[in-house]
Design a protein around this motif. Structure first.
Motif, PDB file in Angstrom:
ATOM      1  N   VAL A   1       0.835  -1.203   0.000  1.00  0.00           N
ATOM      2  CA  VAL A   1       0.000   0.000   0.000  1.00  0.00           C
ATOM      3  C   VAL A   1       0.867   1.249   0.000  1.00  0.00           C
ATOM      4  N   ASN A   2       1.903   1.233   0.816  1.00  0.00           N
ATOM      5  CA  ASN A   2       2.736   2.425   0.950  1.00  0.00           C
ATOM      6  C   ASN A   2       3.597   2.701  -0.276  1.00  0.00           C
ATOM      7  N   GLU A   3       3.886   1.677  -1.054  1.00  0.00           N
ATOM      8  CA  GLU A   3       4.579   1.930  -2.309  1.00  0.00           C
ATOM      9  C   GLU A   3       3.748   2.858  -3.202  1.00  0.00           C
ATOM     10  N   ILE A   4       2.429   2.754  -3.069  1.00  0.00           N
ATOM     11  CA  ILE A   4       1.539   3.595  -3.866  1.00  0.00           C
ATOM     12  C   ILE A   4       1.318   4.946  -3.192  1.00  0.00           C
TER      13      ILE A   4
ATOM     14  N   GLU B   1       4.332   7.434  -2.959  1.00  0.00           N
ATOM     15  CA  GLU B   1       4.686   8.005  -4.264  1.00  0.00           C
ATOM     16  C   GLU B   1       3.631   8.978  -4.758  1.00  0.00           C
ATOM     17  N   LYS B   2       2.378   8.620  -4.575  1.00  0.00           N
ATOM     18  CA  LYS B   2       1.298   9.412  -5.156  1.00  0.00           C
ATOM     19  C   LYS B   2       0.898  10.607  -4.298  1.00  0.00           C
ATOM     20  N   ILE B   3       0.830  10.410  -2.958  1.00  0.00           N
ATOM     21  CA  ILE B   3       0.243  11.465  -2.113  1.00  0.00           C
ATOM     22  C   ILE B   3       1.069  11.783  -0.870  1.00  0.00           C
ATOM     23  N   ASN B   4       2.292  11.217  -0.771  1.00  0.00           N
ATOM     24  CA  ASN B   4       3.169  11.498   0.364  1.00  0.00           C
ATOM     25  C   ASN B   4       2.496  11.149   1.696  1.00  0.00           C
ATOM     26  N   VAL B   5       1.851   9.993   1.739  1.00  0.00           N
ATOM     27  CA  VAL B   5       1.162   9.515   2.937  1.00  0.00           C
ATOM     28  C   VAL B   5       1.654   8.118   3.277  1.00  0.00           C
ATOM     29  N   HIS B   6       1.995   7.911   4.566  1.00  0.00           N
ATOM     30  CA  HIS B   6       2.374   6.588   5.037  1.00  0.00           C
ATOM     31  C   HIS B   6       1.190   5.986   5.795  1.00  0.00           C
ATOM     32  N   VAL B   7       0.757   4.792   5.353  1.00  0.00           N
ATOM     33  CA  VAL B   7      -0.416   4.139   5.919  1.00  0.00           C
ATOM     34  C   VAL B   7       0.006   3.043   6.886  1.00  0.00           C
TER      35      VAL B   7
END
Length: 440
Positions: free
Chosen positions: A107-110, A113-119
């Protein structure tokens, strides 16, 4: 503002990753036209998992450093990644922390990269989730995204009633216009309350068929085939034969503390309007809201369930079970509501061949659309709106698993009315009438 932006685009991004298992995308954005059996509710509306996150090439919108961002929303890559927590429940089987970490990394690979958010993913077993998640939200714990549960205090309807979900209209309009436009018509009605969207459904086939899943070896040993099982009465006969051979086995169990469900309501389609307590009996009067637990269909169904319990067929630990029952080798069978795709993968969990039998034809309803949604939680602001939710939670396991005698059921219904149930019914009827009028 940064938090609002982050939560908005996180919601959109995560939706593309959560289309429940092997489910197929919905083929019709107005399922009531296909099935004829969605009673609908002016309370609800919904979003969709389908086309959300990867709209990073939105024309004319770039991040601070000049690169495009998800949903066309500017992202400041000079900031540290926002940390968010997504709480969800285990759909089936037993998960491992290693497996959960692998999903979180993917999930965090996406999202990084896309929104600068760590889930950060926080997963709980089904039984634990129903009780723990609403309490953590009420206590103000950091939970940024949740997956609602089909029933109990973790359901969409109860969380909205308790003021635990954030309105999403502005977030969806600002950060997910394509998603907002994709799902329209009656699907959007499923998670809208008084004109406000509070959650986004997963993107799936919303048909809610009923399946009985049984260990094939026990069914064969007892002299039955899948073709022999056409009704709940046939299941009762199979239980009788298997139990005579294996009295130490549990004929049926559930990981959600509930067995009473549409598979047991023979020949009756109903829409709960996204609640635990109400129903519109489509086969009878699709314009009238009734008390589910006072309906003839429920009483007939419960008589079967009570008979199973008294004969020893139902798992005595069902009220405290949190895992998928098929992961327990001493459990012969279980029920599953949903589309055919949800029955796949069960054999690996059970460790042996299974028989999957459709025992009831489903319909697309408010409940089936809102059965699993994504929402952004807030601390409860109106806890008193949950006096009915508390009553239901107090009696749920007993009345859903065949353990309650008639005195207990009467006590449960009396408490509902003592806590404003008639007002609740009347308001649901008002909203249904309003929705029906809007549909001509």
């Amino acid at each position: 503002m940064r938090l609002k932006r982050t939560l908005g685009i996180l919601l959109v991004s995560c939706l593309t990753l959560t289309a429940c298992g092997n489910s197929e995308p919905a083929q019709n954005n107005n399922p009531a036209q296909d099935s004829g059996s969605q009673a609908g509710s002016s309370e609800s509306a919904a979003e969709n998992t389908g086309s959300a996150a990867d709209s990073s090439s939105a024309e004319g919108t770039t991040s601070v450093d000049g690169s495009a961002a998800a949903g066309g929303v500017p992202v400041d890559w000079d900031e540290d990644p926002a940390e968010v927590t997504w709480m969800l429940w285990n759909v089936g089987g037993t998960f491992s922390q290693e497996g959960l970490q692998a999903v979180e990394d993917a999930v965090n690979e996406i999202t990084l990269e896309k929104i600068n958010v760590h889930v950060n993913l926080e997963m709980l077993e089904m039984g634990t989730y129903m009780s723990q998640m609403p309490m953590q939200i009420g206590a103000g714990d950091k939970i940024d995204l949740i997956t609602t549960f089909p029933a109990g205090s973790g359901s969409f309807s109860n969380m909205v009633t308790s003021g635990q979900l954030l309105p999403l209209d502005e977030l969806l309009a600002d950060y997910a216009p394509e998603t907002y436009e994709l799902v329209s018509g009656n699907i959007l009605d499923a998670t809208t309350v008084n004109g406000t969207v509070y959650a986004v459904p997963v993107y799936t086939d919303y048909t809610n068929d009923g399946y009985w899943i049984c260990r094939e070896a026990y069914l064969t040993e007892a002299g039955f085939t899948a073709e022999d099982i056409q009704s709940v009465e046939d299941i009762t006969e199979a239980f009788e034969a298997i139990y005579a051979l294996h009295p130490d086995m549990k004929m049926v169990s559930s990981g959600s503390n509930s067995l009473i469900s549409q598979p047991l309501i023979n020949g009756t389609d109903y829409d709960t309007l996204g609640t635990d307590l109400l129903a519109v009996m489509v086969d009878e009067d699709a314009t009238k809201v009734v008390s589910l637990y006072e309906s003839d269909a429920y009483k007939e169904s419960y008589a079967i369930l009570r008979d199973w319990y008294e004969k020893g067929y139902i798992d005595k630990d069902i009220m405290i079970r949190e895992d998928d029952p098929l992961s327990d080798a001493t459990v012969v069978s279980g029920f599953l509501g949903g589309n055919r795709a949800r029955t796949t993968g069960s054999e690996e969990l059970a460790g042996e061949p299974l028989v999957s039998v459709k025992v009831s034809e489903g319909c697309v309803s408010t409940f089936s659309v809102a059965i699993m949604t994504m929402g952004i939680p807030v601390s409860a602001t109106e806890p008193e709106a949950a006096a009915l939710s508390n009553v239901f939670n107090e009696y749920k396991a007993q009345i859903s698993c065949g353990m309650a005698d008639q005195k207990t059921i009467d006590e449960f219904i009396e408490k509902l009315y003592d806590n404003g149930f008639q007002t609740y019914i009347d308001e649901a009827q008002r909203q249904l009438d309003e929705w029906l009028a809007s549909q001509n």
